[in-house]
Scaffold this active site. Sequence first.
Site, mmCIF file in Angstrom:
data_model
loop_
_atom_site.group_PDB
_atom_site.id
_atom_site.type_symbol
_atom_site.label_atom_id
_atom_site.label_comp_id
_atom_site.label_asym_id
_atom_site.label_seq_id
_atom_site.Cartn_x
_atom_site.Cartn_y
_atom_site.Cartn_z
ATOM 1 N N ARG A 256 -7.349 11.091 -5.034
ATOM 2 C CA ARG A 256 -8.533 10.306 -4.670
ATOM 3 C C ARG A 256 -9.779 11.203 -4.622
ATOM 4 O O ARG A 256 -10.850 10.827 -5.095
ATOM 5 C CB ARG A 256 -8.263 9.643 -3.316
ATOM 6 C CG ARG A 256 -9.432 9.139 -2.513
ATOM 7 C CD ARG A 256 -9.964 7.819 -3.017
ATOM 8 N NE ARG A 256 -11.123 7.435 -2.220
ATOM 9 C CZ ARG A 256 -12.307 8.016 -2.267
ATOM 10 N NH1 ARG A 256 -12.510 9.036 -3.067
ATOM 11 N NH2 ARG A 256 -13.305 7.584 -1.520
ATOM 12 N N TYR B 44 -14.967 -12.624 0.068
ATOM 13 C CA TYR B 44 -15.772 -11.424 -0.205
ATOM 14 C C TYR B 44 -16.970 -11.756 -1.091
ATOM 15 O O TYR B 44 -18.062 -11.223 -0.909
ATOM 16 C CB TYR B 44 -14.914 -10.347 -0.881
ATOM 17 C CG TYR B 44 -13.838 -9.769 0.002
ATOM 18 C CD1 TYR B 44 -14.126 -8.729 0.887
ATOM 19 C CD2 TYR B 44 -12.533 -10.251 -0.028
ATOM 20 C CE1 TYR B 44 -13.139 -8.185 1.705
ATOM 21 C CE2 TYR B 44 -11.547 -9.715 0.789
ATOM 22 C CZ TYR B 44 -11.852 -8.691 1.648
ATOM 23 O OH TYR B 44 -10.883 -8.169 2.460
ATOM 24 N N ASP C 139 -7.482 -2.566 -6.927
ATOM 25 C CA ASP C 139 -8.132 -3.201 -5.794
ATOM 26 C C ASP C 139 -8.105 -4.710 -5.998
ATOM 27 O O ASP C 139 -8.105 -5.170 -7.136
ATOM 28 C CB ASP C 139 -9.575 -2.712 -5.676
ATOM 29 C CG ASP C 139 -10.178 -3.125 -4.345
ATOM 30 O OD1 ASP C 139 -9.831 -2.501 -3.331
ATOM 31 O OD2 ASP C 139 -10.948 -4.105 -4.315
ATOM 32 N N ARG D 205 0.817 -1.229 0.000
ATOM 33 C CA ARG D 205 0.000 0.000 0.000
ATOM 34 C C ARG D 205 0.846 1.272 0.000
ATOM 35 O O ARG D 205 0.464 2.280 0.623
ATOM 36 C CB ARG D 205 -0.963 0.030 1.194
ATOM 37 C CG ARG D 205 -2.211 -0.785 0.918
ATOM 38 C CD ARG D 205 -3.336 -0.439 1.893
ATOM 39 N NE ARG D 205 -3.946 -1.686 2.325
ATOM 40 C CZ ARG D 205 -4.253 -2.004 3.561
ATOM 41 N NH1 ARG D 205 -4.058 -1.136 4.541
ATOM 42 N NH2 ARG D 205 -4.783 -3.167 3.847
ATOM 43 N N ARG E 202 -3.371 6.114 1.364
ATOM 44 C CA ARG E 202 -3.933 7.245 2.106
ATOM 45 C C ARG E 202 -2.968 8.000 3.012
ATOM 46 O O ARG E 202 -3.246 9.116 3.439
ATOM 47 C CB ARG E 202 -5.122 6.752 2.951
ATOM 48 C CG ARG E 202 -6.400 6.639 2.151
ATOM 49 C CD ARG E 202 -7.567 6.315 3.071
ATOM 50 N NE ARG E 202 -7.494 4.934 3.544
ATOM 51 C CZ ARG E 202 -8.152 4.469 4.607
ATOM 52 N NH1 ARG E 202 -8.894 5.297 5.340
ATOM 53 N NH2 ARG E 202 -8.058 3.206 4.958
#
Lengths: 354, 354
Positions: free
Chosen positions: B40, B154, B77, B27, B31
């Site tokens: 973003r 998921y 993703d 990552r 963020r």
Amino acid sequence: MTELKNDRLIRALLRQPVDVTPVWMMRQAGRYLPEYRATRKQAGSFMQLCTSPELACEVTLQPLARFPLDAAILFSDILTIPDAMGLGLYFSEGEGPRFKHPVRTEEQIATLGVPDPEQELRYVMDAVRLIRKELDGRVPLIGFSGSPWTLATYMVEGGSSKDFRTIKAMLYERPELLDQLLDTVADAVTLYLNAQIRAGAQTVMIFDTWGGALTPSDYCHFSLKPMERIINSLQREHEGQRIPVILFTKNGGQWLEAMTDTGADALGLDWTTDLSDARRRVGDQVALQGNLDPSVLYASPAHIREQVAKVLASFGAGSGHVFNLGHGIHPGIKPEHAGAMIEAVHELSRPYHA
Amino acid sequence: MTELKNDRLIRALLRQPVDVTPVWMMRQAGRYLPEYRATRKQAGSFMQLCTSPELACEVTLQPLARFPLDAAILFSDILTIPDAMGLGLYFSEGEGPRFKHPVRTEEQIATLGVPDPEQELRYVMDAVRLIRKELDGRVPLIGFSGSPWTLATYMVEGGSSKDFRTIKAMLYERPELLDQLLDTVADAVTLYLNAQIRAGAQTVMIFDTWGGALTPSDYCHFSLKPMERIINSLQREHEGQRIPVILFTKNGGQWLEAMTDTGADALGLDWTTDLSDARRRVGDQVALQGNLDPSVLYASPAHIREQVAKVLASFGAGSGHVFNLGHGIHPGIKPEHAGAMIEAVHELSRPYHA
């Protein structure tokens, strides 16, 4: 003290012969039981449930009225100690446990007091005494505490945490300060568990829920070492009976050898370690407790039975196994599914003890 | 294709000599970077950021502009494949990824199509091509996919899960149905990774985020076996260059030997396993990637440096180590702390490669 009518748990923890494998469940007194939810509602709040010896006794005994469990476990919260230290435990909806006064500074840690269990935590000891009386020797009562590291995570973070950012920053930047905090908490846990033993707990378990979030060397230093110090200071006999100690580090499967060396009588295992491998690794030094994946209980009773059979086969013949889930039972489980598991353990384990 | 100016990552993954230990971060485009948050915001939504090759390329390159990283990793993703299968991925505030159409029934599983990566997932391949062009050989580009088991959790649960209740009920009650789902997903992952390789990914990583939630035997059957099938079907050479494959099962430290046997070139490790132990266990079969606890980056740069030194010492001398965090970088980390880690890796690792 009343003689134990069912001493399978104690015998298995001490690796003595038993007729069938004893079984209990972490969080067996809990939200999956409608009778628990009713008492919880009546109590008003979770903390009121914990602090009332009568209500704590009531919910402790509820699963025993339903299922032929081989042990009762004191209903309480792991955070009673920090609460008694003055941190102000409260439960906020959807956020879990929180502390009004987290402990972070040198001064806060230095002034932290060690609670007298028969004073500040008397409600727990009263619950232990009452449960023992009500149990009347049917099955043994398990006392427990959170591990120093696990309690410290909540105390420093102020609640639950995903990444343990505050306590890990302390661990890397001020390890001696964290050592000091852990020493104080370990002293408190030692007094707390010894008081539970004197009040009637017939075995005690240390829950190290968050030890598995550490590196191997940090686990040894900051979680295992304080637990070892506690184990060495516990009263291991009471009224002529040996008091076994169970040590459970969630996600600790890589560290069983080190855990074995603490002097614990038994190790709790989650489901990510095979009991056969674990048994090979720990030899005859400790008993093993576990390790059905709690999510198995979402499956049908017939499939639960299959998975119970696999866990029993994995441990194999002989004593030294206490059947349990690898973690607390999920709130969404149907009680009859728990019942199917318990029945299967007793029925299917008999040949392993012939 | 442009020659790689910095090929440390590829060399280390293939256990060839390097001057210093290569380093990248899971990552790394994320963020914690203000420039990421700005892009973003400009994109409008996370999915718009993922599906725009230009914006995905922009954020992929952002950490390289700040830090002397030894690799870029495709910004995307892990749930693009099930989204392309028609499950309707969306992100709800505070709940993480969700699917409009979870896959649970026999019919849903039987009718699930395998997406053509150059059609339904063309935006990913376009991003790979664009990033390769913009990188111009500075560092290698890492492609990736979620593991079949991880994607299936998921797809069946309809989103994130704590206890995986639906997929685990399927696992115990209808294992053949889960096998069928995993086969389809494994086919899709194989095509997806091969398409990334053809589009320009110079190494690929399989992220098995949730394999560690399984028992050892279920991990082998439901997570490792499908990953092994993928690895055996990957294009391992492209334009004359070997394409190393990295396998990462979070909380998989107990199963390194089995992971080594898949044919992967390198294993990713979280911080609960010592690199020295891991190296002893896997021998010369695979390289190792990891494994600084991401929470170390909450500490000060001086303490970050100390912990980097410990990780490097734990692996020891020689090639075959790619430095990384044991999990994705936390959003709250200060960029300069990530910088301190990267600098320390390059500086302190030099003696180990002398």
